[in-house]
Design a protein around this motif. Structure first.
Motif, PDB file in Angstrom:
ATOM      1  N   ASP A   1       0.845  -1.203   0.000  1.00  0.00           N
ATOM      2  CA  ASP A   1       0.000   0.000   0.000  1.00  0.00           C
ATOM      3  C   ASP A   1       0.877   1.248   0.000  1.00  0.00           C
ATOM      4  O   ASP A   1       0.613   2.205  -0.731  1.00  0.00           O
ATOM      5  CB  ASP A   1      -0.920   0.015   1.225  1.00  0.00           C
ATOM      6  N   ILE A   2       1.906   1.241   0.815  1.00  0.00           N
ATOM      7  CA  ILE A   2       2.835   2.373   0.869  1.00  0.00           C
ATOM      8  C   ILE A   2       3.527   2.535  -0.478  1.00  0.00           C
ATOM      9  O   ILE A   2       3.649   3.646  -1.000  1.00  0.00           O
ATOM     10  CB  ILE A   2       3.865   2.184   2.005  1.00  0.00           C
ATOM     11  N   ASP A   3       3.941   1.427  -1.070  1.00  0.00           N
ATOM     12  CA  ASP A   3       4.633   1.476  -2.359  1.00  0.00           C
ATOM     13  C   ASP A   3       3.748   2.095  -3.440  1.00  0.00           C
ATOM     14  O   ASP A   3       4.210   2.886  -4.258  1.00  0.00           O
ATOM     15  CB  ASP A   3       5.069   0.069  -2.764  1.00  0.00           C
ATOM     16  N   ARG A   4       2.475   1.744  -3.436  1.00  0.00           N
ATOM     17  CA  ARG A   4       1.551   2.286  -4.433  1.00  0.00           C
ATOM     18  C   ARG A   4       1.202   3.754  -4.164  1.00  0.00           C
ATOM     19  O   ARG A   4       1.015   4.531  -5.086  1.00  0.00           O
ATOM     20  CB  ARG A   4       0.273   1.451  -4.472  1.00  0.00           C
ATOM     21  N   ALA A   5       1.112   4.129  -2.914  1.00  0.00           N
ATOM     22  CA  ALA A   5       0.600   5.453  -2.561  1.00  0.00           C
ATOM     23  C   ALA A   5       1.678   6.539  -2.435  1.00  0.00           C
ATOM     24  O   ALA A   5       1.408   7.700  -2.700  1.00  0.00           O
ATOM     25  CB  ALA A   5      -0.171   5.369  -1.241  1.00  0.00           C
ATOM     26  N   VAL A   6       2.866   6.163  -2.038  1.00  0.00           N
ATOM     27  CA  VAL A   6       3.899   7.159  -1.739  1.00  0.00           C
ATOM     28  C   VAL A   6       4.800   7.360  -2.953  1.00  0.00           C
ATOM     29  O   VAL A   6       5.278   6.399  -3.555  1.00  0.00           O
ATOM     30  CB  VAL A   6       4.735   6.738  -0.507  1.00  0.00           C
ATOM     31  N   ASP A   7       5.020   8.605  -3.296  1.00  0.00           N
ATOM     32  CA  ASP A   7       5.867   8.969  -4.427  1.00  0.00           C
ATOM     33  C   ASP A   7       7.282   9.252  -3.927  1.00  0.00           C
ATOM     34  O   ASP A   7       7.531  10.238  -3.247  1.00  0.00           O
ATOM     35  CB  ASP A   7       5.299  10.209  -5.115  1.00  0.00           C
ATOM     36  N   PHE A   8       8.206   8.364  -4.245  1.00  0.00           N
ATOM     37  CA  PHE A   8       9.603   8.503  -3.841  1.00  0.00           C
ATOM     38  C   PHE A   8      10.429   9.270  -4.876  1.00  0.00           C
ATOM     39  O   PHE A   8      11.614   9.488  -4.680  1.00  0.00           O
ATOM     40  CB  PHE A   8      10.240   7.119  -3.645  1.00  0.00           C
ATOM     41  N   SER A   9       9.822   9.658  -5.976  1.00  0.00           N
ATOM     42  CA  SER A   9      10.589  10.239  -7.083  1.00  0.00           C
ATOM     43  C   SER A   9      11.291  11.546  -6.721  1.00  0.00           C
ATOM     44  O   SER A   9      12.299  11.896  -7.331  1.00  0.00           O
ATOM     45  CB  SER A   9       9.682  10.453  -8.298  1.00  0.00           C
ATOM     46  N   PHE A  10      10.816  12.250  -5.727  1.00  0.00           N
ATOM     47  CA  PHE A  10      11.445  13.511  -5.335  1.00  0.00           C
ATOM     48  C   PHE A  10      12.839  13.317  -4.743  1.00  0.00           C
ATOM     49  O   PHE A  10      13.624  14.261  -4.661  1.00  0.00           O
ATOM     50  CB  PHE A  10      10.563  14.261  -4.325  1.00  0.00           C
ATOM     51  N   VAL A  11      13.170  12.100  -4.347  1.00  0.00           N
ATOM     52  CA  VAL A  11      14.460  11.826  -3.706  1.00  0.00           C
ATOM     53  C   VAL A  11      15.622  12.159  -4.635  1.00  0.00           C
ATOM     54  O   VAL A  11      16.624  12.733  -4.200  1.00  0.00           O
ATOM     55  CB  VAL A  11      14.529  10.361  -3.225  1.00  0.00           C
ATOM     56  N   GLU A  12      15.501  11.795  -5.904  1.00  0.00           N
ATOM     57  CA  GLU A  12      16.587  12.063  -6.853  1.00  0.00           C
ATOM     58  C   GLU A  12      16.896  13.555  -6.916  1.00  0.00           C
ATOM     59  O   GLU A  12      18.054  13.964  -6.899  1.00  0.00           O
ATOM     60  CB  GLU A  12      16.236  11.534  -8.245  1.00  0.00           C
TER      61      GLU A  12
END
Length: 174
Positions: free
Chosen positions: A10-21
């Motif tokens: 659920d976290i993987d689908r909902a949370v956007d990690f793309s800002f990390v780069e």
């Protein structure tokens, strides 16, 4: 192989990690040094460690065989797994304030999407003096010497007396 109802998915689908780069771009150079693990992947691993309450060593061990964790961290079957030292260096490279900001942003996204309930407490890994602190070599040698002299005193008192008389101050240990 992945449980469809697992909260990590659920976290993987909902949370956007793309800002990390973008947030870590000033810490990495594409044309200098060795290629590194992608910062998003390292942040996913560190997020997983916090989420699952695992140490750096434990999360790296889990990534060796836990399919769900590998999937969440974007590690394929053939991909190398970073070691715990890599995670420590990554956090150092980010700095405490940036790491806390990244983690806070991820946690807030997960909370806003209903993936996390309740409150989280994130603690740093500052050294704390405790009874479990490792002793130095000198302390270990002194302790071993005291135990050895105690055993000699019990087994052969005349020898213990001779050992104690031969050195100034050595009798205190006997």
């Amino acid at each position: 192989m992945l449980p469809a109802d697992h909260p990590l998915l659920d976290i993987d689908r909902a949370v956007d990690f793309s800002f990390v780069e973008e947030e870590t771009a000033d810490r990495y150079s594409a044309d200098q040094g060795r290629p590194s693990y992608p910062p998003e992947q390292l942040v996913r691993i560190l997020f997983l460690a916090v989420w699952a309450n695992l140490s750096d060593v434990q999360v790296c061990q889990q990534l060796r065989y836990n399919v769900l964790y590998r999937y969440f961290c974007r590690l394929g079957w053939e991909d190398a797994i970073p070691d715990d030292t890599t995670l420590v260096r990554f956090r150092q490279r980010l700095g405490e304030a940036r790491w806390q900001r990244l983690l806070h942003r991820l946690v807030e996204q997960a909370r806003a999407k209903g993936c996390l309930k309740g409150r989280w407490l994130v603690m740093d890994s500052s050294p704390v003096v405790a009874h479990a602190a490792a002793r130095t070599r000198v302390q270990l040698l002194r302790g071993g010497r005291q135990r050895l002299l105690q055993a000699v005193r019990q087994a052969a008192p005349p020898v213990a007396k001779e050992l104690g008389a031969g050195r100034a101050g050595a009798g205190r240990d006997l």
